[in-house]
Enzyme design. Structure first.
Site, PDB file in Angstrom:
ATOM      1  N   TYR A 110       3.944   9.438 -10.665  1.00  0.00           N
ATOM      2  CA  TYR A 110       2.969   8.677  -9.877  1.00  0.00           C
ATOM      3  C   TYR A 110       2.128   7.776 -10.781  1.00  0.00           C
ATOM      4  CZ  TYR A 110      -1.173   7.612  -7.105  1.00  0.00           C
ATOM      5  OH  TYR A 110      -2.207   6.941  -6.481  1.00  0.00           O
ATOM      6  N   ASN A 142       0.803  -1.223   0.000  1.00  0.00           N
ATOM      7  CA  ASN A 142       0.000   0.000   0.000  1.00  0.00           C
ATOM      8  C   ASN A 142       0.838   1.276   0.000  1.00  0.00           C
ATOM      9  OD1 ASN A 142      -2.467   1.765   0.746  1.00  0.00           O
ATOM     10  ND2 ASN A 142      -1.095   2.051   2.492  1.00  0.00           N
ATOM     11  N   LYS A 159       1.870   3.608 -11.109  1.00  0.00           N
ATOM     12  CA  LYS A 159       0.650   2.830 -10.955  1.00  0.00           C
ATOM     13  C   LYS A 159       0.354   1.980 -12.191  1.00  0.00           C
ATOM     14  CE  LYS A 159      -0.085   4.050  -6.772  1.00  0.00           C
ATOM     15  NZ  LYS A 159       0.065   3.052  -5.682  1.00  0.00           N
TER      16      LYS A 159
END
Length: 221
Positions: A188, A125, A192
């Site tokens: 970012y 996470n 992902k």
């Protein structure tokens, strides 16, 4: 009735309708034993999604170890989790772990596994935002990719080895993002996209070992 009259009548019917109000009821699962006797390592578990996952796992009977870079934040988060239910005492652990410090992973995983004798679940996470192409520096780009993707890759590798050696039919859950479905214009989002691909690859390579790999792609949270 000609075509114009038919269209006009149809529009009058559509726009003259009263608004439809829908009432929904959101129910939460009651405490259960779905994860009884299982031990989960949750990275970035001091707040946000990671903390919520830790709380949900505890309610389902699991023990959890949350990670973070601040001993103070870890201690506070553990106290908050234990305060939710006295039965959680003895089932909440923490360890300082920096997702960018790859060389530390082996020793950290050994320490975590000693807490309960095994690790059944890994939740990847931990992550950081930033690195838009309009103003990102190389340092910021590296920080985002190393934390969000490189760290996940090598932590999954270490935990996968642990599960294989102990013949654990475990689970790895990767927290991706809805950004992984959009055009990538930031470090970012690129990270992902990488998590989405890594999840598919890990699922295929670890399935023969009895390890199930899934990804979750939440929106703004």
């Amino acid at each position: 009735m000609n075509l114009k009259q038919a269209v006009r009548k149809m529009l009058q019917f559509v726009f003259a309708q009263r608004p439809i109000h829908v009432t929904t009821q959101i129910a939460t699962l009651a405490p259960n034993e779905l994860l009884k006797d299982r031990f989960a390592l949750i990275t970035g578990g001091t707040s946000g999604i990671g903390y919520a996952i830790a709380e949900a796992f505890l309610k389902a009977g699991a023990s959890v170890c949350i990670t973070g870079r601040s001993e103070q934040k870890l201690s506070r988060s553990c106290q908050q989790l234990i305060a939710l239910n006295a039965n959680y005492k003895g089932r909440v652990y923490s360890i300082v772990l920096d997702n960018q410090n790859i060389p530390s992973f082996s020793s950290k995983i050994n320490l975590v596994s000693q807490m309960r004798g095994k690790i059944d679940i890994l939740v990847n996470n931990a992550g950081v935002l930033g690195g838009h192409i309009s103003n990102s520096t190389e340092e910021e780009y590296d920080t985002v990719l190393n934390t969000n993707l490189k760290g996940v890759f090598f932590l999954s590798q270490e935990v996968g080895k642990h599960m294989k050696e102990k013949q654990i039919r475990g689970n790895i859950i990767n927290i991706a993002s809805s950004s992984s479905l959009r055009p990538a214009a930031s470090a970012y989002t690129i990270s992902k996209w990488g998590i989405r691909g890594l999840t598919l690859g890990l699922a295929k390579s670890m399935a023969p070992l009895g390890i199930t790999v899934n990804g979750i792609a939440p929106g703004p949270t």
